[in-house]
Every structure is written in C-alpha cells, then in structure tokens.
Design a protein around this motif. Structure first.
Motif, PDB file in Angstrom:
ATOM      1  N   LEU A 511      29.435 -39.407  28.204  1.00 29.18           N
ATOM      2  CA  LEU A 511      28.153 -40.028  27.893  1.00 29.18           C
ATOM      3  C   LEU A 511      28.286 -40.973  26.713  1.00 29.18           C
ATOM      4  O   LEU A 511      27.681 -42.052  26.691  1.00 29.18           O
ATOM      5  CB  LEU A 511      27.115 -38.944  27.596  1.00 29.18           C
ATOM      6  CG  LEU A 511      25.683 -39.412  27.351  1.00 29.18           C
ATOM      7  CD1 LEU A 511      25.144 -40.135  28.571  1.00 29.18           C
ATOM      8  CD2 LEU A 511      24.789 -38.235  26.989  1.00 29.18           C
ATOM      9  N   GLN A 551      22.119 -34.247  23.797  1.00 26.98           N
ATOM     10  CA  GLN A 551      23.225 -34.964  24.432  1.00 26.98           C
ATOM     11  C   GLN A 551      24.313 -35.198  23.391  1.00 26.98           C
ATOM     12  O   GLN A 551      24.054 -35.775  22.342  1.00 26.98           O
ATOM     13  CB  GLN A 551      22.750 -36.298  25.007  1.00 26.98           C
ATOM     14  CG  GLN A 551      21.676 -36.164  26.075  1.00 26.98           C
ATOM     15  CD  GLN A 551      21.139 -37.503  26.518  1.00 26.98           C
ATOM     16  OE1 GLN A 551      21.375 -38.533  25.888  1.00 26.98           O
ATOM     17  NE2 GLN A 551      20.403 -37.506  27.629  1.00 26.98           N
ATOM     18  N   GLN A 573      18.866 -36.740  21.032  1.00 25.99           N
ATOM     19  CA  GLN A 573      17.905 -36.163  21.960  1.00 25.99           C
ATOM     20  C   GLN A 573      16.635 -37.000  21.917  1.00 25.99           C
ATOM     21  O   GLN A 573      16.380 -37.722  20.944  1.00 25.99           O
ATOM     22  CB  GLN A 573      17.605 -34.702  21.644  1.00 25.99           C
ATOM     23  CG  GLN A 573      16.774 -34.463  20.403  1.00 25.99           C
ATOM     24  CD  GLN A 573      16.312 -33.018  20.288  1.00 25.99           C
ATOM     25  OE1 GLN A 573      16.430 -32.244  21.216  1.00 25.99           O
ATOM     26  NE2 GLN A 573      15.777 -32.656  19.135  1.00 25.99           N
ATOM     27  N   ASP A 648      11.218 -34.435  34.713  1.00 28.95           N
ATOM     28  CA  ASP A 648      12.352 -35.018  35.438  1.00 28.95           C
ATOM     29  C   ASP A 648      11.965 -35.495  36.830  1.00 28.95           C
ATOM     30  O   ASP A 648      12.726 -36.220  37.467  1.00 28.95           O
ATOM     31  CB  ASP A 648      13.489 -33.988  35.548  1.00 28.95           C
ATOM     32  CG  ASP A 648      14.191 -33.768  34.224  1.00 28.95           C
ATOM     33  OD1 ASP A 648      14.017 -34.602  33.323  1.00 28.95           O
ATOM     34  OD2 ASP A 648      14.909 -32.762  34.089  1.00 28.95           O
ATOM     35  N   GLN A 649      10.820 -35.061  37.343  1.00 31.74           N
ATOM     36  CA  GLN A 649      10.319 -35.506  38.653  1.00 31.74           C
ATOM     37  C   GLN A 649       9.019 -36.285  38.480  1.00 31.74           C
ATOM     38  O   GLN A 649       8.157 -36.260  39.359  1.00 31.74           O
ATOM     39  CB  GLN A 649      10.090 -34.295  39.573  1.00 31.74           C
ATOM     40  CG  GLN A 649      11.283 -33.381  39.742  1.00 31.74           C
ATOM     41  CD  GLN A 649      12.400 -34.027  40.527  1.00 31.74           C
ATOM     42  OE1 GLN A 649      12.150 -34.861  41.391  1.00 31.74           O
ATOM     43  NE2 GLN A 649      13.636 -33.651  40.231  1.00 31.74           N
ATOM     44  N   ARG A 669      15.024 -37.974  37.524  1.00 33.20           N
ATOM     45  CA  ARG A 669      15.632 -38.609  36.365  1.00 33.20           C
ATOM     46  C   ARG A 669      17.148 -38.644  36.511  1.00 33.20           C
ATOM     47  O   ARG A 669      17.767 -37.642  36.899  1.00 33.20           O
ATOM     48  CB  ARG A 669      15.265 -37.849  35.090  1.00 33.20           C
ATOM     49  CG  ARG A 669      15.604 -38.602  33.798  1.00 33.20           C
ATOM     50  CD  ARG A 669      15.381 -37.737  32.564  1.00 33.20           C
ATOM     51  NE  ARG A 669      14.051 -37.177  32.518  1.00 33.20           N
ATOM     52  CZ  ARG A 669      12.990 -37.792  31.996  1.00 33.20           C
ATOM     53  NH1 ARG A 669      13.115 -39.008  31.502  1.00 33.20           N
ATOM     54  NH2 ARG A 669      11.816 -37.200  31.992  1.00 33.20           N
ATOM     55  N   ALA A 670      17.729 -39.802  36.237  1.00 34.25           N
ATOM     56  CA  ALA A 670      19.182 -39.942  36.316  1.00 34.25           C
ATOM     57  C   ALA A 670      19.835 -39.133  35.207  1.00 34.25           C
ATOM     58  O   ALA A 670      19.308 -39.014  34.092  1.00 34.25           O
ATOM     59  CB  ALA A 670      19.588 -41.409  36.210  1.00 34.25           C
ATOM     60  N   SER A 671      20.991 -38.571  35.508  1.00 39.65           N
ATOM     61  CA  SER A 671      21.695 -37.725  34.556  1.00 39.65           C
ATOM     62  C   SER A 671      22.041 -38.504  33.291  1.00 39.65           C
ATOM     63  O   SER A 671      22.576 -39.617  33.354  1.00 39.65           O
ATOM     64  CB  SER A 671      22.977 -37.181  35.198  1.00 39.65           C
ATOM     65  OG  SER A 671      23.715 -36.445  34.271  1.00 39.65           O
ATOM     66  N   GLY A 672      21.725 -37.922  32.141  1.00 44.47           N
ATOM     67  CA  GLY A 672      22.074 -38.532  30.869  1.00 44.47           C
ATOM     68  C   GLY A 672      21.210 -39.700  30.473  1.00 44.47           C
ATOM     69  O   GLY A 672      21.546 -40.434  29.547  1.00 44.47           O
ATOM     70  N   SER A 673      20.082 -39.906  31.152  1.00 46.13           N
ATOM     71  CA  SER A 673      19.237 -41.055  30.867  1.00 46.13           C
ATOM     72  C   SER A 673      17.798 -40.601  30.691  1.00 46.13           C
ATOM     73  O   SER A 673      17.332 -39.673  31.366  1.00 46.13           O
ATOM     74  CB  SER A 673      19.330 -42.080  31.994  1.00 46.13           C
ATOM     75  OG  SER A 673      18.410 -43.130  31.787  1.00 46.13           O
ATOM     76  N   ARG A 674      17.095 -41.264  29.821  1.00 46.44           N
ATOM     77  CA  ARG A 674      15.687 -40.941  29.637  1.00 46.44           C
ATOM     78  C   ARG A 674      14.796 -41.897  30.407  1.00 46.44           C
ATOM     79  O   ARG A 674      13.709 -41.530  30.853  1.00 46.44           O
ATOM     80  CB  ARG A 674      15.335 -41.005  28.153  1.00 46.44           C
ATOM     81  CG  ARG A 674      13.874 -40.659  27.883  1.00 46.44           C
ATOM     82  CD  ARG A 674      13.523 -40.860  26.437  1.00 46.44           C
ATOM     83  NE  ARG A 674      12.157 -40.438  26.171  1.00 46.44           N
ATOM     84  CZ  ARG A 674      11.581 -40.516  24.993  1.00 46.44           C
ATOM     85  NH1 ARG A 674      12.255 -40.997  23.973  1.00 46.44           N
ATOM     86  NH2 ARG A 674      10.344 -40.117  24.817  1.00 46.44           N
TER      87      ARG A 674
END
Length: 795
Positions: A511, A551, A573, A648-649, A669-674
């Motif tokens: 990341l 993260q 975070q 996340d949804q 939500r994409a992994s590692g992204s806000r």
C-alpha cells in the motif's frame, strides 16, 4: 460373447461368417435333461473312473502316454453330455453403431494461420500431397477426410453420419460414397460459430441410435450460444465420447489494450501523479509494447515505458509517473502502440482528468520543544517556494503558523510565524488545512482544544500528522478526545528501548508503494531505493493492536512485534471526513529525502481542503464497448474523499438500458482506498446503457457522476482467430474422449471405440448337438484312442 468368439462359433457350426457390413452376433441355447449338478457329477465321476483305470493299467509306457489316453476318453464322455443337452446356435443380424463426423464450416475455418518451423513444413507437405495449396484450417480437415481416405477406413466398422456444424448442425447430403465430391466443392463461409448448440442438435437427432463416438473437427472458436463444455456434458450423458481434432494455430491475433486507468483527480503543482492502469496484450509473445503519457491534443510525450511481452496472453498492472509544473485542469491520455500489425486500435488508449492547483497550504505546527524534527519542519515550511506561481514572482508554498509550548513569551514576538497559544475557537482552527503535532504536552492543551482538533478532522475533513516523541506523544494522550484519531489502541503502545547503535532499516508495504506521499523517487524502483537508504533510524516504539481501519504504509524491515508482524513506522487512517497519519519516529530529519516526503504528505492531506466542495464524484466504465458476456467494470471515484460514504457498500449505481428497464447495482469500496468504489456486471444484454450514481445523492455533480457504454453481440467470426485448443481438450476429456492436433490425428483411427451393435433380425436356430462336425470329432476320438492303445500294446 465377444465379436471374435461369436464369429468363430458361427463359422464352426454354421459354416458362414460373411455379412461383415451388417454385423452378426450369436448366442447358445439348450434344454437341460436334468439338473446341472447331475452333469457335474457325471463329469467328475467319469473322469475319476477313467483316471483310476488308466492308473492301474500295467504297461511300460511313460505316464504322459496314459494321461493322453485318459484325456481322450474323458473328452468322449463330455462330448456325449454336450450332445444330450440338445445345444443349438441362435444367430442375430446386427446393425453397426453410428460414428458421427462433425466438421466446422464457419468462416474462421477459412483462416490461414501463420505457421513456422517444422510444424509449417509438415502441414504444407501433407496438404500439398492432398492437392491443396492453401494451408487453411478448412483444407486441413478435408485433407484428413479426403486425401488420407478416412471414410474408407471407417466404413467397415461404423455407420457413418456426417454433419456441418457452425450456426447449426446440418446433415451431409447423399451417401458416404458421395461425400468426397460434396466436400471437395464445399466452402467454410458460415457467419457464426454455435458449436455447443450444433452438437446438442446432433445429439437430439441421434436419440435412440447407438453412437460409438463423435469425431469433431474444428478450431474451437464459439461466438454464440452454448459452449463446447455444455455439449460435452450432453455427450457424456448419452455415452458418446468426443474425439476432437483441433485445427489451426493457438497464436492469438495481435491486440493491445489499456484498461482501468486510475489517477488522483486532484493534485498540487510539483506533486507526483501516478497513472495506474492495466495493460493487456494478446498474440505478442516476444515483442515489446511502448506505453506513453501525454496531454490530449498535444503530441509531446510526458512519460513513457517499454514493456516486454513474454506470453501470447498477458495482463499486467503498470504505472507512469509525472509531476505537473503548472496549474490547470488537464486531460491526460495513456496510450500503447506496437507497430502496424494491430488491426483494432479502439482500446489502445484511456483518458483521465486531473485538476492541478498551486494554492498556499495553511499549516499549523505544534511541539513542546525545539527538537531537530521541529526545526527541520519549521525551516522547510517557511522557506519552501512554489514550483510555479501565477504572478511569476517567488511565492511560499506553505502558510505556516508554529506553536512551541516551552518557549518564553518573547518568542512569539520575535518569530513572524510563531503564536503563543493554540487556536481557541473553531473558526480559528478551521482556517488551517493541515496540522502537524509533534511531541506536544497535552497538559498545555485544554479539553476544548483537543475536542476542536477532533472536529477539525471529523467535521471539516482536515488532515493531521502526528510525530511520536519520547516524552508525551502518544504516551500521555490516552483518555483524551484525540485518542480516537490515532490508528492504534493507546493502551498497547510501548516505549522503545534505549537508543540503538545500529540503524533500523525501513521497508514500504504494498500500500505504501502506491501511496502518493511516499513517492520520493521518479519511479517505483527509485522510490524503493531511497526508502531503503535510511541509515539513521534509531528510535521506534511498538504498538500491540492496530485499529480495524488502520493502514500501514512503512515498517521496520527486521524488527517484529510479539505477533511476528513487522513494527509499523508510518500509518494512516480515515476518521470522519479527514485523514490522519502517524509517524512513529522523529529520526527522519536525518534522511536525505526528508523534505520531499514531508511536502508530499502535507499536500496529500490538504487536497480535499484546498479544492473545496465544488468537486463531486466520477463514474466511469473501464471501456466504452463490450461484447455480450464480458464483465463491465464500473468505478466511482470521489474527488473529495470527505464525501465518500463511510459504509463499504455505500454507493449505488443505477443502470438504464435505452428504452428498457432500470437496474440498481451496489458498489464495494476498493481495497486500501477511501474514495473509490467498484463493481463488475457480466449479465447485461445487448444495447445502449447509461449509468449514474443513485446513492449518495450528488446534487451539484450530475455531469461528472454519469457514464454511457454499449453492449454488442458477440464479435463476428473473424474477430477472434486463435484456435481454442484448451477448450477443445477440456471438452474431449469431459466427454470421455481424446484430443488430437492435425499432426497426430491419424492416431485417432486406432483409438476410436468399437461401439455397441444393435440386434435387428433373429435368424433361424442352427442345431449344434447333431452337427456332422461333432459326429466326426466323436469318431476321431474313438479311433484315435484305439490306435494309441494298440500301438502301446494295451489291447
């Protein structure tokens, strides 16, 4: 009985084993004169009696002589019993099983593959011997059937049935003797390949018929309908294995594509922009692809990369980096080129819009003492100039306010950027974009100050960087309102051991390698090298429990916690609408690349605040056109990540087909992204589509929150020309058959199963018990035994 024994019995007793084309089977019938155990008793008792008589016979002959005589006498007894059973032979006329020959006549079969080496020589010589000058797939199939005379080799054993398969299963006209002439004039020009459907139709027509196997000759390309895997299931259920000859070459048509372009949609002048995308390549093994970045309508190349392609089918995640030197709203284009061989250029480029700003960032720097880290940061923020300014005169990149808690009262009067006290009101604090808190003493901060700091992050969406210190931070912040901002549980923080003599090496996480603040090099490899060069990190605490949303961007390379995990150095975070970073050591001021890291970190945290609320979200599909069945990947990117849903949804997209119904799709939500949410939809029918963000409501960003795309029918016959041998091999195996290429196809004739014959006529029974052959055998045994006994002096 097996076929060979049937024919021998029929020949021995009936005297005629002809009719091979129609086939023949037989069975033995009898009427037992008594119970079976009586027959067994007679055979055993008679055999024992004969053996004992010959055993007591006085003679000078060898034992084997007497054994031969005993065997002849026992055979006479068995022959008498055989005749007493009244045995008769019941013959049946049989029909030979069907062998289905299915030849693909779709347009792709007319393709001439670019073969090379020994394979090309072998194929061309065999086709030339058959009278074909063009080495097309169609001619390869006809060479096997006509020039190599498969029909005449198969006819004695099977009832042949021929079909063309492409858009449907069509039976060949005429008898097998006429097929040579018919195939010699036939062409492969059908516009679609419905191989699975065509085979299913053939199986429907074969219902009730014994089918030994299906001989399938095709390139394996299916453009519509059921797949060959579906047809293989039907074939196995019907007991008709698929023996497949794959025609053509697996070499794919050359194609390059750029998909899923992703980049920060907002940045400051001088910030590194990382354009991440997926490069797809087909049919390019051993070649290279050149990827370039430029501005739309400007031929100047801003960044480029040459990518070697190792296989015929490759998908690789790549990135290009560029640092803008002027502010403005830009449209960037990432494109790929490989030469003149590529036909379809529609997917060779992707575009992205980026807003570049050069506003001065308002920074509040707070610390208890003038540590080295504080001094370096203060000097950096005071003296750093913008890479470019609208006035053309030097302008500061940062608007700094510094608070040093342990300084005397005159310090604030003597230093232009210094303030005596922390901002006491929300309005005063919210004017800042980023707050950097070093080893500040929480005793000098009132509870109102701490609550305002939390609101600054949660409500305003501001950015905060905490820098750990050996006295107060984070050790004295447990139980304060700021505890919720830290990316770890406060009760698990452990003070580091006394200063080390050897530096702690640093490693970026996956990341971290993709995080904008950490891009201190011109490319990924240079960035990694520079982080590896840290040689003065002697102080690093441990944190037992990270929070779920934390993260980790960088860790110690060879120091681990009690769980065996690397000890974090840099964490971040998202809290409410803002971002929080935590740097676990104050030793980075010794690092050669300290200044680029801090400038980029502050700019990263300030982007949402500087760009303001006029920025909404972008909804994009990875392509504009898709074939039916291909996944449509939708992505929503919030330019201001404060507006991204916390769930996340939390994003819903409405998809509407032109003139059709609407459909709601939830994005994750994409992994590692806000700020990024994604979804893939693969079951949309053909048509024009428009998609827009339904939730959350984007009141002032309608144009940016919608996109359009088109689903087309499966590509035509000549759009995909690589023979799909993997699909053919899998279908043959699933149906209980085998797969062959043109080179080894002759082996197929030896491997075909014989199939199951069907009785179609019962012939008149043939008495066996009174056959003259049995009588002759009886007399021969009697005479033979008498002659042997006389010769041995036993009469």
């Amino acid at each position: 009985m097996n076929n060979a024994f049937d024919r021998w019995v029929y020949w021995f007793f009936a005297g005629d084993a002809a009719h091979e084309a129609e086939g023949l089977q037989s069975s033995i019938q009898w009427i037992a004169p008594w119970a079976p155990w009586v027959t067994i008793a007679i055979l055993l008792g008679g055999g024992a009696l004969v053996a004992s008589i010959y055993y007591r016979e006085r003679t000078t002959k060898q034992p084997w002589y007497k054994a031969t005589l005993a065997a002849m006498r026992i055979a006479l007894v068995a022959l008498i019993l055989f005749m007493l059973y009244g045995l008769s032979l019941r013959p049946y006329r049989t029909d030979t099983p069907d062998l289905v020959i299915a030849l693909d006549d779709s347009q792709s079969m007319s393709h001439v593959d670019a073969l090379s080496g020994e394979e090309a020589s072998q194929v061309e010589s065999r086709l030339s011997a058959g009278g074909y000058q063009e080495a097309s797939r169609w001619n390869q199939g006809r060479t096997l059937l006509l020039a190599e005379d498969w029909f005449s080799q198969l006819l004695p054993h099977y009832r042949l049935k021929g079909y063309f398969i492409s858009d449907s299963g069509r039976a060949w006209s005429g008898d097998a003797e006429q097929w040579n002439e018919m195939l010699a004039s036939a062409t492969a020009d059908r516009p679609a390949s419905r191989l699975g459907d065509s085979l299913t139709e053939i199986f429907q027509q074969q219902r009730g018929r014994p089918t030994a196997a299906v001989l399938l000759m095709t390139d394996g390309i299916t453009t519509e309908g059921k797949s060959l895997a579906d047809a293989a299931v039907v074939a196995r259920r019907r007991g008709a294995p698929l023996y497949v000859v794959g025609l053509g070459s697996r070499q794919r048509q050359l194609n390059l594509r750029v998909e899923d372009l992703d980049v920060e949609r907002a940045a400051f002048v001088g910030d590194p922009l990382s354009f991440k995308f997926r490069l797809g390549a087909a049919g390019m093994a051993g070649k290279t692809a050149r990827v370039t970045l430029r501005l739309k309508d400007d031929p100047k190349v801003l960044a480029e990369r040459t990518v070697p392609v190792a296989s015929d089918e490759m998908t690789r995640q790549l990135d290009l980096q560029f640092r803008p030197t002027k502010k403005g709203d830009y449209t960037f284009v990432v494109s790929v080129e490989a030469g003149d061989e590529e036909i379809d250029l529609s997917d060779n480029e992707a575009t992205a819009q980026v807003a570049v700003r050069d506003d001065a960032i308002k920074v509040l720097l707070v610390d208890s003492q003038p540590r080295f880290q504080y001094r370096y940061l203060k000097t950096l923020f005071e003296r750093q100039l913008k890479p470019a300014s609208a006035s053309g005169r030097p302008e500061n990149a940062f608007d700094l306010t510094a608070i040093l808690q342990d300084s005397d009262m005159e310090y604030a009067d003597q230093d232009a950027v210094a303030e005596r006290a922390f901002p006491a009101s929300q309005d005063e604090l919210f004017q800042y974009d980023v707050i950097v808190i070093g080893d500040a003493n929480p005793a000098f901060l009132s509870r109102i100050n701490l609550e305002l700091l939390t609101k600054f992050v949660v409500e305003k969406g501001g950015g905060v960087i905490f820098v750990a210190g050996d006295q107060y931070l984070p050790w004295q912040y447990g139980g304060t309102p700021l505890a919720s901002l830290f990316p770890f549980q406060m009760d698990g923080a452990q003070r580091p051991a006394p200063p080390l003599t050897d530096s702690i090496p640093v490693k970026l996480t996956n990341l971290g390698m993709a995080s904008p603040p950490l891009q201190v090099g011109s490319n990924t490899s240079e960035t990694l090298r520079r982080w590896d060069s840290i040689a003065q990190l002697y102080w690093l605490p441990e944190f037992a429990t990270l929070k779920p949303g934390a993260q980790v961007l960088a860790t110690a390379r060879d120091r681990f916690d009690a769980k065996g995990e690397p000890i974090p150095l840099l964490m971040q975070q998202f809290v409410g609408g803002g971002k929080v970073m935590f740097l676990a050591s104050d030793d980075l001021w010794r690092w050669e690349y300290h200044d680029p890291f801090w400038m980029q970190s502050v700019r990263y945290l300030a982007r949402a605040s500087i760009l303001g609320g006029g920025w909404g979200a972008e909804l994009a599909a990875n392509r504009n056109e898709y074939e039916r069945g291909e996944p449509v990947r939708l992505r929503v990117r919030f330019f201001d990540d404060r507006k991204a849903p916390t769930s996340d949804q939390g994003v819903t997209v409405m998809i509407e087909q032109a003139g059709g119904r609407q459909r709601r799709v939830s994005l994750a939500r994409a992994s590692g992204s806000r700020d990024t949410f994604e979804a893939a939809i693969s079951d949309l029918p053909e048509g024009e589509y428009r998609a827009w963000i339904a939730e959350p409501v984007m009141s002032n960003a309608t144009e940016q929150a919608a996109t359009s795309f088109r689903i087309e029918a499966t590509a035509g016959e000549m759009a995909r020309l690589a023979a799909d041998f993997d699909e053919l091999r899998a279908a043959a195996t699933a149906a209980g058959g085998k797969f062959y290429t043109f080179s080894d196809a002759t082996q197929l004739l030896k491997d075909l199963p014989p199939g199951r014959q069907v009785r179609i006529e019962t012939l008149s029974p043939i008495p066996v018990w009174n056959s003259w052959k049995l009588a002759a055998l009886f007399v021969s045994l009697i005479i033979g035994e008498w002659l042997l006994r006389k010769r041995g002096g036993m009469l």
